[in-house]
Design a protein around this motif. Structure first.
Motif, short mmCIF file in Angstrom:
data_model
loop_
_atom_site.label_atom_id
_atom_site.label_comp_id
_atom_site.label_asym_id
_atom_site.label_seq_id
_atom_site.Cartn_x
_atom_site.Cartn_y
_atom_site.Cartn_z
N LEU A 72 43.32 -29.79 -48.29
CA LEU A 72 42.19 -30.05 -49.18
C LEU A 72 41.12 -30.89 -48.48
O LEU A 72 39.93 -30.70 -48.73
CB LEU A 72 42.66 -30.74 -50.45
N ARG A 75 38.88 -28.66 -46.71
CA ARG A 75 38.10 -27.89 -47.69
C ARG A 75 36.95 -28.74 -48.26
O ARG A 75 35.83 -28.26 -48.40
CB ARG A 75 39.08 -27.48 -48.80
N ASN A 100 42.78 -22.98 -43.68
CA ASN A 100 41.35 -23.02 -44.02
C ASN A 100 40.54 -22.07 -43.13
O ASN A 100 39.32 -22.22 -43.01
CB ASN A 100 40.82 -24.44 -43.86
N ALA A 211 37.94 -34.09 -54.44
CA ALA A 211 39.38 -33.92 -54.21
C ALA A 211 40.13 -33.88 -55.54
O ALA A 211 41.05 -33.08 -55.72
CB ALA A 211 39.91 -35.06 -53.34
N LEU A 214 39.70 -30.51 -56.99
CA LEU A 214 40.40 -29.44 -56.26
C LEU A 214 41.91 -29.50 -56.43
O LEU A 214 42.58 -28.48 -56.40
CB LEU A 214 40.04 -29.49 -54.77
N ARG A 215 42.47 -30.70 -56.62
CA ARG A 215 43.93 -30.79 -56.75
C ARG A 215 44.40 -30.30 -58.11
O ARG A 215 45.58 -30.10 -58.35
CB ARG A 215 44.41 -32.22 -56.50
N GLY A 229 39.85 -24.42 -57.14
CA GLY A 229 40.81 -25.42 -56.70
C GLY A 229 42.21 -24.86 -56.61
O GLY A 229 42.43 -23.65 -56.68
N THR A 230 43.16 -25.75 -56.45
CA THR A 230 44.56 -25.35 -56.38
C THR A 230 45.38 -26.35 -57.19
O THR A 230 44.82 -27.19 -57.89
CB THR A 230 45.02 -25.28 -54.90
#
Ligand SMILES: *Cc1c(COP(=O)(O)O)cnc(C)c1O
Length: 383
Positions: A72, A75, A100, A211, A214-215, A229-230
């Motif tokens: 991340l 990213r 990535n 961050a 995205l998390r 995101g993931t």
């Protein structure tokens, strides 16, 4: 010298720091009561705050593990093209780049610290280079000032893999304050852990905000998903463990320092055997105790010592061997060509991490050292 017998029980490379089980149950009780198991619960929020204070970083986010955190980080900084990194690291470092779609470019290391050699970085920079990804190997700080100068000169980002460097400080400055982002791993085998877990320390609140989105799938609010995101969240059980381990970590580091000093004392003056010394001005965390074995002078190779130790029930680790540049998935990269990373190649054939944690008894350390001396004395003979 008296003959040393094998250990009756295996001595492993490390043991996780385990809090008192009653305290764990008490924390779990709180989680049960809250019925909040994940998604930014009270434990994660508290841990993020407490760890930020411990690591003395302004902006910290927690993740499911260090590898996801590193992926991340790339990213968030929108890295692409090529990133210059070290071959002397754990697989996760170059893997995070490849996930990535970034090409890892391997740079050789310095012989003293086995960290990336800043002298080698510049000639690897191409128009495609977007960042430098150094690793604070065994918790020894990289040449942070030189690396930053190069990054500034070429407009590159810097992400530190600080997986080994929990709590390390350089002249009073916390290790997480260098570069754009630093990644910490809280895996069970590290000095500080949350069973599995990771953290990113940022230089700016904007990066942390990104961050945190995205998390958690890029979910900004109930009705608005703003990024692809993931799922890389730390859960409440992990955070509870982290809060309890944090209470123990200072004592653990103090005890590890004693173990390291006992090893150093007992292993000094052995021909062909060297180890790392403390660096002045650095607060070390004694993550690992690593020796280097010069086959000619010691009389036996690192591989032989590693095998012999197993016969004594001692489990050491060739850390790091093989080099990442020697992995099947990376060995065809131009920067991985044999002979182009001579310092790292030599080190990878000589390093051996000995058992290390803060609860090792002086008798155990003493016996491991006597076994190593015995292995040397019996070089060339069958025992
Ligand atoms: C442990 C480690 C990682 C990966 O961390 P995880 O939390 O296990 O994903 C990355 N880099 C280095 C150098 C490590 O030692």
């Amino acid at each position: 010298m008296q003959h040393v017998e094998p250990f009756s029980q295996p001595v492993y490379i490390t043991q996780p720091l385990l809090p008192d089980i009653d305290k764990v149950m008490e924390k779990i009780g709180q989680i049960w009561k809250s019925k909040h198991l994940t998604n930014n619960g009270m434990m994660v929020c508290r841990l993020e705050k407490e760890l930020g204070e411990y690591l003395k970083v302004k902006y910290l986010s927690l993740f499911s593990n260090g590898t996801m955190a590193l992926q991340l980080a790339c990213r968030i900084l929108k890295l692409s093209g090529e990133v210059i990194t070290t071959p002397f690291t754990f697989a996760a470092t170059p893997h995070a780049l490849v996930w990535n779609n970034i090409k890892p470019v391997f740079c050789d290391v310095e012989n003293e610290t086995l960290n990336i050699d800043p002298q080698g970085i510049e000639r690897l920079i191409t128009p495609k280079t977007t960042a430098i990804l150094p690793v604070h190997v065994y918790g020894n700080p990289c040449a942070v000032e030189q690396i930053q100068q190069i990054a500034d000169r070429y407009g590159l980002k810097v992400i530190y893999d600080a997986a080994h460097a929990f709590g390390v400080e350089v002249d009073g400055k916390p290790i997480g304050a260098f570069g754009d982002i630093s990644m910490f791993s809280f895996h069970a085998t590290k000095v500080y852990h949350t069973v599995e877990g990771g953290g990113l320390a940022f230089c700016s609140p904007i990066l942390k905000e990104k961050a945190d989105l995205l998390r958690n799938f890029g979910i900004k609010s109930e009705d608005s998903i703003v990024e692809s995101g993931t799922n890389a969240k730390l859960n409440e059980l992990q955070a509870a463990m982290g809060l309890l381990v944090l209470e123990l970590v200072d004592e653990e580091i103090r005890n590890r320092k004693k173990v390291a000093n006992q090893y150093r004392d007992a292993l000094k003056d052995i021909p062909g055997l060297t180890f790392f010394k403390d660096i002045s001005g650095v607060r070390h965390n004694y993550s690992y105790f690593v020796i280097r074995i010069d086959r000619k002078q010691f009389g036996r190779s690192r591989d032989e010592v590693c095998e012999e130790l197993k016969r004594y029930n001692v489990f050491s680790r060739k850390y790091f061997y093989p080099l990442c540049s020697q992995f099947e998935c990376y060995r065809d990269l131009p920067s991985a060509a044999e002979g182009s990373l001579p310092v790292a190649e030599k080190a990878a054939g000589e390093v051996l991490a000995l058992p290390m944690h803060g609860r090792m008894s002086t008798d155990t350390v003493d016996r491991i050292c006597r076994i190593i001396r015995q292995i040397q004395l019996t070089a060339g003979k069958k025992i």
